[in-house]
Design a protein around this motif. Sequence first.
Motif, mmCIF file in Angstrom:
data_model
loop_
_atom_site.group_PDB
_atom_site.id
_atom_site.type_symbol
_atom_site.label_atom_id
_atom_site.label_comp_id
_atom_site.label_asym_id
_atom_site.label_seq_id
_atom_site.Cartn_x
_atom_site.Cartn_y
_atom_site.Cartn_z
ATOM 1 N N THR A 66 0.821 -1.213 0.000
ATOM 2 C CA THR A 66 0.000 0.000 0.000
ATOM 3 C C THR A 66 0.856 1.265 0.000
ATOM 4 O O THR A 66 0.339 2.344 -0.250
ATOM 5 N N ARG A 67 2.156 1.118 0.313
ATOM 6 C CA ARG A 67 3.045 2.298 0.280
ATOM 7 C C ARG A 67 4.316 1.924 -0.451
ATOM 8 O O ARG A 67 5.385 1.832 0.160
ATOM 9 N N PRO A 68 4.232 1.715 -1.750
ATOM 10 C CA PRO A 68 5.365 1.166 -2.497
ATOM 11 C C PRO A 68 6.610 2.057 -2.456
ATOM 12 O O PRO A 68 7.730 1.566 -2.579
ATOM 13 N N GLY A 69 6.416 3.352 -2.229
ATOM 14 C CA GLY A 69 7.581 4.236 -2.273
ATOM 15 C C GLY A 69 8.405 4.227 -0.988
ATOM 16 O O GLY A 69 9.527 4.723 -0.964
ATOM 17 N N HIS A 70 7.842 3.670 0.073
ATOM 18 C CA HIS A 70 8.466 3.794 1.380
ATOM 19 C C HIS A 70 9.146 2.477 1.756
ATOM 20 O O HIS A 70 8.492 1.488 2.038
ATOM 21 N N GLN A 71 10.497 2.464 1.710
ATOM 22 C CA GLN A 71 11.185 1.211 1.998
ATOM 23 C C GLN A 71 11.346 1.018 3.509
ATOM 24 O O GLN A 71 12.014 1.813 4.173
ATOM 25 N N VAL A 72 10.688 -0.024 4.037
ATOM 26 C CA VAL A 72 10.697 -0.251 5.485
ATOM 27 C C VAL A 72 11.942 -1.031 5.907
ATOM 28 O O VAL A 72 12.576 -0.715 6.903
ATOM 29 N N LEU A 73 12.301 -2.078 5.153
ATOM 30 C CA LEU A 73 13.527 -2.827 5.442
ATOM 31 C C LEU A 73 14.498 -2.657 4.273
ATOM 32 O O LEU A 73 14.088 -2.703 3.109
ATOM 33 N N GLN A 74 15.771 -2.474 4.606
ATOM 34 C CA GLN A 74 16.763 -2.295 3.541
ATOM 35 C C GLN A 74 17.905 -3.267 3.737
ATOM 36 O O GLN A 74 18.660 -3.152 4.688
ATOM 37 N N GLY A 115 8.330 2.426 14.771
ATOM 38 C CA GLY A 115 8.330 2.732 13.346
ATOM 39 C C GLY A 115 9.606 2.300 12.654
ATOM 40 O O GLY A 115 9.780 2.505 11.454
ATOM 41 N N GLY A 116 10.523 1.663 13.396
ATOM 42 C CA GLY A 116 11.797 1.255 12.816
ATOM 43 C C GLY A 116 11.719 0.001 11.964
ATOM 44 O O GLY A 116 12.676 -0.335 11.267
ATOM 45 N N GLY A 117 10.587 -0.733 12.027
ATOM 46 C CA GLY A 117 10.427 -1.911 11.186
ATOM 47 C C GLY A 117 10.465 -3.226 11.945
ATOM 48 O O GLY A 117 10.545 -4.294 11.330
ATOM 49 N N LYS A 118 10.368 -3.179 13.272
ATOM 50 C CA LYS A 118 10.465 -4.409 14.075
ATOM 51 C C LYS A 118 9.306 -5.373 13.784
ATOM 52 O O LYS A 118 9.529 -6.560 13.497
ATOM 53 N N SER A 119 8.081 -4.860 13.855
ATOM 54 C CA SER A 119 6.937 -5.749 13.629
ATOM 55 C C SER A 119 6.917 -6.260 12.198
ATOM 56 O O SER A 119 6.418 -7.358 11.924
ATOM 57 N N THR A 120 7.458 -5.470 11.296
ATOM 58 C CA THR A 120 7.500 -5.887 9.895
ATOM 59 C C THR A 120 8.334 -7.165 9.744
ATOM 60 O O THR A 120 7.982 -8.055 8.962
ATOM 61 N N VAL A 121 9.419 -7.263 10.514
ATOM 62 C CA VAL A 121 10.255 -8.465 10.466
ATOM 63 C C VAL A 121 9.426 -9.693 10.851
ATOM 64 O O VAL A 121 9.458 -10.735 10.176
ATOM 65 N N ALA A 122 8.610 -9.540 11.919
ATOM 66 C CA ALA A 122 7.757 -10.654 12.342
ATOM 67 C C ALA A 122 6.733 -11.001 11.259
ATOM 68 O O ALA A 122 6.488 -12.175 10.976
ATOM 69 N N SER A 123 6.151 -9.972 10.609
ATOM 70 C CA SER A 123 5.163 -10.228 9.552
ATOM 71 C C SER A 123 5.770 -11.006 8.395
ATOM 72 O O SER A 123 5.103 -11.831 7.771
ATOM 73 N N LEU A 124 7.042 -10.715 8.100
ATOM 74 C CA LEU A 124 7.686 -11.412 6.975
ATOM 75 C C LEU A 124 7.961 -12.874 7.332
ATOM 76 O O LEU A 124 7.869 -13.756 6.484
ATOM 77 N N LEU A 125 8.276 -13.122 8.621
ATOM 78 C CA LEU A 125 8.503 -14.504 9.045
ATOM 79 C C LEU A 125 7.207 -15.305 8.983
ATOM 80 O O LEU A 125 7.195 -16.462 8.578
ATOM 81 N N GLU A 126 6.094 -14.664 9.335
ATOM 82 C CA GLU A 126 4.779 -15.321 9.246
ATOM 83 C C GLU A 126 4.324 -15.443 7.797
ATOM 84 O O GLU A 126 3.293 -16.028 7.511
ATOM 85 N N ARG A 127 5.044 -14.799 6.908
ATOM 86 C CA ARG A 127 4.708 -14.697 5.487
ATOM 87 C C ARG A 127 3.362 -14.010 5.269
ATOM 88 O O ARG A 127 2.573 -14.422 4.422
ATOM 89 N N ILE A 183 9.808 -9.138 19.627
ATOM 90 C CA ILE A 183 9.732 -7.751 19.161
ATOM 91 C C ILE A 183 9.491 -6.931 20.415
ATOM 92 O O ILE A 183 8.389 -6.952 20.962
ATOM 93 N N ALA A 184 10.506 -6.256 20.897
ATOM 94 C CA ALA A 184 10.390 -5.623 22.209
ATOM 95 C C ALA A 184 10.097 -4.142 22.057
ATOM 96 O O ALA A 184 10.796 -3.425 21.346
ATOM 97 N N HIS A 185 9.017 -3.719 22.701
ATOM 98 C CA HIS A 185 8.729 -2.287 22.696
ATOM 99 C C HIS A 185 9.236 -1.656 23.984
ATOM 100 O O HIS A 185 9.436 -0.467 24.062
ATOM 101 N N ARG A 186 9.417 -2.497 25.021
ATOM 102 C CA ARG A 186 10.062 -2.022 26.244
ATOM 103 C C ARG A 186 11.307 -2.879 26.447
ATOM 104 O O ARG A 186 11.412 -3.983 25.924
ATOM 105 N N LEU A 187 12.232 -2.408 27.227
ATOM 106 C CA LEU A 187 13.527 -3.095 27.288
ATOM 107 C C LEU A 187 13.688 -3.991 28.504
ATOM 108 O O LEU A 187 14.565 -4.854 28.545
ATOM 109 N N SER A 188 12.803 -3.814 29.504
ATOM 110 C CA SER A 188 13.025 -4.486 30.786
ATOM 111 C C SER A 188 13.003 -6.009 30.669
ATOM 112 O O SER A 188 13.647 -6.702 31.435
ATOM 113 N N THR A 189 12.249 -6.541 29.677
ATOM 114 C CA THR A 189 11.990 -7.982 29.664
ATOM 115 C C THR A 189 12.979 -8.789 28.827
ATOM 116 O O THR A 189 12.905 -10.001 28.799
#
Length: 609
Positions: free
Chosen positions: A376-384, A403-415, A559-565
């Motif tokens: 949906t956003r072809p111009g915006h490269q999330v992972l490089q 917004g750095g692309g962390k969840s995107t990595v998980a989505s790609l693993l789930e295909r 995919i950690a949004h907080r660091l404590s865990t």
Amino acid sequence: VAHCEADVNNNTPVEVVAKNPVPDFKWHVLWEFVKPQLFALVCAVVLAFGAAILNIQIPLMLGDLVNVVARYLRENTGNYVHEIRGPALKLLGLYGIQGLLTSGYIVLLSRVGERVAADMRKTLFASLLRQDVAFFDANKTGQLVNRLTADIQEFKSSFKLVISQGLRSITQTVGCFVSLYVISPKLTGLTVLVLPCLVGAGALIGSFLRRLSRLAQEQVAKATGVADEALGNVRTVKAFAMEERELQLYAYEVDKSCEMNENLGTGIAIFQGLSNIALNCIVLGTIFAGGTLITSNEMSPGDLMSFLVASQTVQRSLASISILFGQVVRGMSSGARVFEYLALQPTIPLSGGGRIPYHSLTGRVDFMNVSFSYPTRPGHQVLQRFSLTLPPSKTVAIVGESGGGKSTVASLLERFYDPTSGVVMLDGLDIRTLDLCWLRSQVIGFINQEPVLFGSSVMENIRFGKPEATDAEVINAAKQANAHGFITGFPDGYNTVVGERGVTLSGGQKQRIAIARALIKNPSILVLDEATSALDAESERVVQEALDRATRGRTVLIIAHRLSTIQRADLICVMSNGRIVEAGTHVELLSKGGYYSDLIRRQRAEGQK
Ligand code: ADP
């Protein structure tokens, strides 16, 4: 097909306009749905045709009846009851058969309509479920649901109406015209001159009124939208003390819709008045012209009666044909909207491809030079050119700013999506060559810690992870997830209904059910998308305990949004702008004093505020 419109003459950014072209109505798709109901449909058509033919006979027989009455009045001899009995009984019989045929075709037709609609609903739903995640990024859920409900409903009623009324109206118009001609060619000639003018004028005014009505309906919807938004966001409205302004907005739209509907009402009133006058004048004119023919002995009174009834039938049929025409257009456009997604093939097929036997699966994952942008956003490269290895039975955490692309990595693993370039590998095999259904249902467990529960029992919610699981397996998974205790604390235990209109669970309880749901598959790889919102300390401790147990012996991506865990993770990767900028263990990264220690410092500072 999306068109790109670029204005070359000035330097405004290129505007990408995705025009949604009106989909075509595909007759062959309709045919596939109608085919299984063909027998019932043909029977319905035959019955409807029969009923229409009888409708043509009835005016002629009424004429016979009137002739008997007229003769009796004129000659005043013979037995009235005796003479009228024959034609009257025949007419009664005809009424009976006509009624039977009518009920018959309505029963059959509604059966055909309902079955076709049910088939369409099931097929469309199946087709929607099959689509990739990218499809749902691009289409609003509300509109998809609308195709399943409103569009199929509209199509079904048009389908039934067009077949029943269309058939009847056309047969009756043609048949009655023939009878009119047989009764009196002269009078028919006169009618042929007058009728089309009136019907044409009526159709014209009718289409004008329909347009008014559509505009008025749109205005009602607009007013409803204002109210809906205000009531749906009532807290915001109140927080800004905007009640008065919202009321003004709503009142403005309601007044406008009131005015439009009043105009529509006036239009309908004038139309009704005019058409009553016209129709009555036609009757008067027919009797007048018919009367002169009777006096010159060219016609009997019964013929005139038949003529009147038949010409009324013609008028009614023509009027309903003109209404049906609008219905055909509406039905075809709803049908086209339903058919549009039926044939759509997902770019990522759900099944097909290889599987790795359970005992030889190590659970090693490699991202190799993966680049990705969302469709949906072809111009915006999330992972490089992103590369990362998840070693078997080790825990790897990804951290970094939002917004750095962390969840995107998980989505790609789930295909959920495929990379634009590069590969994701499982045990050295490109996951695009593996069976997707197997990958998702047996290999990868996904725990989204802002979990979604379905409106069913706790038991069913956990079993969602493995539909064939026994009760004992469900309970075992719940125990592993630290959930057994609180579940058995409910009066209904595992049968407690949760989710919408069920028991409301706390955040920590929901998370533990979600963990049980993932664990019941006994996955080799576990993906944890951590909650962004913090739990209270006690819930966090039980959930963390469950997670520690769940991750043992599995390949884990956090995919950690907080660091404590994540301090005990085997590897921590810091992501920024779609690539890994730093990697190591907690201690290594801290001593390095780079991005990670910076993040830690910032989160501590925020925590102390
Ligand atoms: P993080 O998990 O690190 O917060 P994400 O992977 O969610 O980051 O998002 C990375 C980028 O991709 C963001 O710029 C986000 O706006 C964009 N993005 C995320 N999901 C979608 C999507 N479904 N469609 C389009 N863009 C998306």
